[in-house]
Design a protein around this motif. Structure first.
Motif, PDB file in Angstrom:
ATOM      1  N   ILE A 199     -80.890 -63.892   3.329  1.00 22.89           N
ATOM      2  CA  ILE A 199     -80.364 -62.632   2.772  1.00 22.89           C
ATOM      3  C   ILE A 199     -79.017 -62.324   3.436  1.00 22.89           C
ATOM      4  O   ILE A 199     -78.044 -61.957   2.755  1.00 22.89           O
ATOM      5  CB  ILE A 199     -81.358 -61.457   3.041  1.00 22.89           C
ATOM      6  N   ALA A 200     -78.966 -62.499   4.750  1.00 20.46           N
ATOM      7  CA  ALA A 200     -77.713 -62.216   5.473  1.00 20.46           C
ATOM      8  C   ALA A 200     -76.608 -63.163   5.007  1.00 20.46           C
ATOM      9  O   ALA A 200     -75.454 -62.750   4.817  1.00 20.46           O
ATOM     10  CB  ALA A 200     -77.948 -62.362   6.973  1.00 20.46           C
ATOM     11  N   ALA A 201     -76.963 -64.440   4.780  1.00 21.73           N
ATOM     12  CA  ALA A 201     -75.948 -65.408   4.343  1.00 21.73           C
ATOM     13  C   ALA A 201     -75.410 -65.022   2.959  1.00 21.73           C
ATOM     14  O   ALA A 201     -74.207 -65.103   2.701  1.00 21.73           O
ATOM     15  CB  ALA A 201     -76.554 -66.805   4.311  1.00 21.73           C
ATOM     16  N   LEU A 202     -76.311 -64.577   2.076  1.00 21.97           N
ATOM     17  CA  LEU A 202     -75.864 -64.178   0.730  1.00 21.97           C
ATOM     18  C   LEU A 202     -74.933 -62.970   0.818  1.00 21.97           C
ATOM     19  O   LEU A 202     -73.925 -62.882   0.113  1.00 21.97           O
ATOM     20  CB  LEU A 202     -77.075 -63.873  -0.163  1.00 21.97           C
ATOM     21  N   ALA A 203     -75.259 -62.026   1.726  1.00 20.55           N
ATOM     22  CA  ALA A 203     -74.394 -60.850   1.905  1.00 20.55           C
ATOM     23  C   ALA A 203     -73.024 -61.288   2.439  1.00 20.55           C
ATOM     24  O   ALA A 203     -71.990 -60.738   2.032  1.00 20.55           O
ATOM     25  CB  ALA A 203     -75.063 -59.852   2.854  1.00 20.55           C
ATOM     26  N   THR A 204     -73.009 -62.298   3.276  1.00 21.35           N
ATOM     27  CA  THR A 204     -71.725 -62.805   3.801  1.00 21.35           C
ATOM     28  C   THR A 204     -70.909 -63.433   2.670  1.00 21.35           C
ATOM     29  O   THR A 204     -69.703 -63.218   2.559  1.00 21.35           O
ATOM     30  CB  THR A 204     -71.983 -63.873   4.894  1.00 21.35           C
ATOM     31  N   ILE A 205     -71.594 -64.182   1.830  1.00 21.35           N
ATOM     32  CA  ILE A 205     -70.889 -64.838   0.710  1.00 21.35           C
ATOM     33  C   ILE A 205     -70.247 -63.787  -0.199  1.00 21.35           C
ATOM     34  O   ILE A 205     -69.106 -63.921  -0.624  1.00 21.35           O
ATOM     35  CB  ILE A 205     -71.866 -65.733  -0.081  1.00 21.35           C
ATOM     36  N   LEU A 206     -70.990 -62.706  -0.477  1.00 18.39           N
ATOM     37  CA  LEU A 206     -70.451 -61.658  -1.358  1.00 18.39           C
ATOM     38  C   LEU A 206     -69.522 -60.696  -0.608  1.00 18.39           C
ATOM     39  O   LEU A 206     -68.759 -59.954  -1.220  1.00 18.39           O
ATOM     40  CB  LEU A 206     -71.593 -60.862  -1.999  1.00 18.39           C
ATOM     41  N   GLY A 207     -69.618 -60.701   0.705  1.00 22.16           N
ATOM     42  CA  GLY A 207     -68.818 -59.770   1.495  1.00 22.16           C
ATOM     43  C   GLY A 207     -69.225 -58.327   1.264  1.00 22.16           C
ATOM     44  O   GLY A 207     -68.422 -57.406   1.441  1.00 22.16           O
ATOM     45  N   ASP A 208     -70.475 -58.127   0.835  1.00 18.74           N
ATOM     46  CA  ASP A 208     -70.901 -56.765   0.498  1.00 18.74           C
ATOM     47  C   ASP A 208     -72.433 -56.760   0.428  1.00 18.74           C
ATOM     48  O   ASP A 208     -73.019 -57.218  -0.561  1.00 18.74           O
ATOM     49  CB  ASP A 208     -70.303 -56.377  -0.858  1.00 18.74           C
ATOM     50  N   GLU A 209     -73.071 -56.220   1.460  1.00 18.63           N
ATOM     51  CA  GLU A 209     -74.544 -56.296   1.476  1.00 18.63           C
ATOM     52  C   GLU A 209     -75.182 -55.378   0.433  1.00 18.63           C
ATOM     53  O   GLU A 209     -76.338 -55.568   0.061  1.00 18.63           O
ATOM     54  CB  GLU A 209     -75.090 -55.996   2.883  1.00 18.63           C
ATOM     55  N   SER A 210     -74.401 -54.410  -0.088  1.00 15.18           N
ATOM     56  CA  SER A 210     -74.998 -53.505  -1.087  1.00 15.18           C
ATOM     57  C   SER A 210     -75.245 -54.231  -2.415  1.00 15.18           C
ATOM     58  O   SER A 210     -75.923 -53.708  -3.298  1.00 15.18           O
ATOM     59  CB  SER A 210     -74.101 -52.289  -1.315  1.00 15.18           C
TER      60      SER A 210
END
Ligand SMILES: Cc1cc2nc3c(=O)[nH]c(=O)nc-3n(C[C@H](O)[C@H](O)[C@H](O)COP(=O)(O)OP(=O)(O)OC[C@H]3O[C@@H](n4cnc5c(N)ncnc54)[C@H](O)[C@@H]3O)c2cc1C
Length: 481
Positions: free
Chosen positions: A24-35
């Protein structure tokens, strides 16, 4: 058998994975936006559903199937980053437009990631040559309204126009309102081109145009993520809506067939309902006469009076007519047509379900008779006229079916084929079984090229076999922007 993969009963790859907080954290990093990486169970559950519950058969197969996370990209580059990561970690990805599909197409059978494209909703241009260029998450109704502002309109659209997305329509739909004049999405070069993102170690953006759009059309997001669309429009028409009641279904069918098949009538919708289907349409009681069959039209306003005159001469009673002001029309007759008809039937009695059939124009009356003799009121006729790729207008149908058992439903399907009625079976959850699979296998060949691991919407293209696995390199597994 390779690590991370086991065989199911159909010899299809089933991905053993479980997502944790590092994914989940890696996906948020890829999008640059955890929301835009959603994990709340009720939200993920909602984004894992579509209208598969129309089918009692699919309900048994798909109830409880949910993704682990929903990701909402804004650009093709973010999709490339997401797919690169999922490819490296063997995570299944199911693309979602608006979840208005009705065969469980957008339901993730094997968990993983739902890629929700609702926020990729830009219309880039309505070109002077009548081609719309847009992102996949654009609501179809928004595109129709924008196009009409500059003198164009959609050639065809599903009755879910308000909710459904353009990308979801191309990947999951086939036609609808307008198809009586312009055919379906597959016909007449309506889909000019698409860009897709591939599911590979390094995902590419590939453009498909001309004949090559058929590799991706109606493949349920199993062989690429559509990120940009070129869709041909048609000059806008001033439309009117009209509903006509007839004493018998035969009279209603004869009249509707005459209007649908004559080139001289400019029409967008010709839908015929056997009684008691009209009794299900509670909000438009003014259009319905007890015991009578009903026909709904969208007809050029310039021909409305002529249509009414012909309808009366054929024994019809005009129950409603008026200029169509656009999608905010009250009533909006298209809300009762195509697959909305089934929805109204289900609201009236949840035992109803449906089929999708094509009748032979030469023998259609005999086919109606045979079905009635064998199944009586277990099958109620709902006809939608549709132009085929040779320009001939044919009586398609989405009959409402009273569900007795799966065995009985299959008997009905078999009997349809026996008497020459084709069936696009809406009770199966794979591209091949749904009736619009290409016999030249171009969709499968594209999947082999673009999704060799079979991670896109797994389980929905059953003729696909995944390639042997390899251990990902450190470069492949690193999260990137
Ligand atoms: C009441 C009702 C009426 C309907 N009437 C019609 C009708 O008249 N005509 C018709 O054709 N259909 C009809 N449908 C089916 C459905 O509404 C349409 O096909 C609709 O266009 C689906 O759009 P969506 O955005 O909701 O797609 P979704 O349901 O979200 O997705 C449909 C499929 O496309 C895939 N997908 C979505 N976006 C992409 C993308 N960008 N790239 C790759 N794959 C993608 C999904 O994975 C899924 O397999 C109806 C359904 C209902 C419930």
């Amino acid at each position: 058998m390779k690590h991370g993969e086991k065989e199911n009963t159909q010899s299809l790859a089933v991905y053993e994975h479980s997502m944790d907080s590092t994914h989940i954290a890696a996906l948020a990093t890829i999008l640059g936006d955890e929301s835009r990486v959603l994990t709340q169970p009720q939200v993920v559950r909602r984004l894992s559903r579509d209208f598969y519950w129309y089918s009692p058969v699919l309900r048994k197969q798909l109830d409880g199937k949910v993704a682990e996370v929903a990701v909402q990209p804004l650009t093709a580059a973010e999709i490339q980053g997401t797919l690169r990561f999922c490819h490296a970690h063997d995570l299944p990805v199911t693309v979602r437009g608006a979840g208005a599909g009705n065969y469980g197409q957008a339901v993730p059978r094997q968990g993983g990631v739902v890629l929700d494209l609702a926020r990729m909703d830009k219309i880039e241009a309505i070109q002077p040559d009548g081609v719309a260029v847009c992102e996949p998450g654009v609501r179809i109704g928004v595109l129709e309204n924008e196009a009409r502002q500059v003198g164009w309109e959609l050639r065809c659209y599903p009755s879910t126009i308000i909710k459904a997305s353009v990308g979801g329509f191309l990947a999951g739909g086939s036609g609808g309102v307008g198809s009586v004049a312009h055919g379906g999405l597959r016909d007449f070069g309506t889909v000019r081109a698409m860009e897709i993102v591939t599911m590979e170690a390094v995902p590419r953006i590939v453009r498909h145009e001309g004949e090559a759009v058929h590799d991706i059309l109606h493949a349920w997001g199993t062989n690429g993520v559509i990120t940009r669309i070129w869709l041909a429009l048609t000059p806008a028409v001033d439309w009117s809506q009209c509903s006509v009641a007839f004493d018998t279904f035969d009279a209603a069918f004869d009249f509707s067939e005459r209007i649908a098949t004559a080139e001289s009538w400019t029409k967008r919708l010709v839908t015929t309902f056997e009684w008691p289907i009209p009794s299900f349409f509670a909000p438009v009681k003014q259009c319905v006469l007890e015991g009578k069959a009903l026909v709904f039209f969208m007809i050029a306003s310039s021909q409305l009076v002529a249509l009414e005159t012909e309808a009366r001469a054929a024994g019809g009673i005009i129950t409603f007519s008026g200029v169509y002001p656009g999608l905010r029309a009250i009533p909006l007759l298209s809300d009762y047509t195509w697959n909305h008809t089934t929805l109204w039937a289900l609201k009236s009695d949840p035992t109803y379900t449906y089929l999708q059939t094509g009748f032979n124009p030469e023998t259609v009356r005999d086919q109606f008779l045979k079905l009635k003799q064998r199944f009586g009121d277990e099958i109620l006729f709902h006809i939608e006229f549709m132009k085929n790729s040779t320009g001939r207008v044919l009586p398609g149908a989405i009959p409402v079916v009273y569900y007795v058992s799966e065995k009985r439903l299959n008997e009905m399907i078999d009997y349809c084929w026996e008497i020459g009625v084709s069936v696009a079976n809406p009770h199966v959850n794979n591209v091949e079984g749904g009736g619009r699979y290409r016999p030249d296998n171009v969709q499968l060949l594209a999947k082999q090229r673009y999704d060799p691991k079979g991670l896109l919407n797994p389980g929905k293209m059953v003729t696909f076999r995944s390639e042997p696995r390899h251990q990902p390199t450190a470069e492949e597994t690193a999260p990137t922007r």
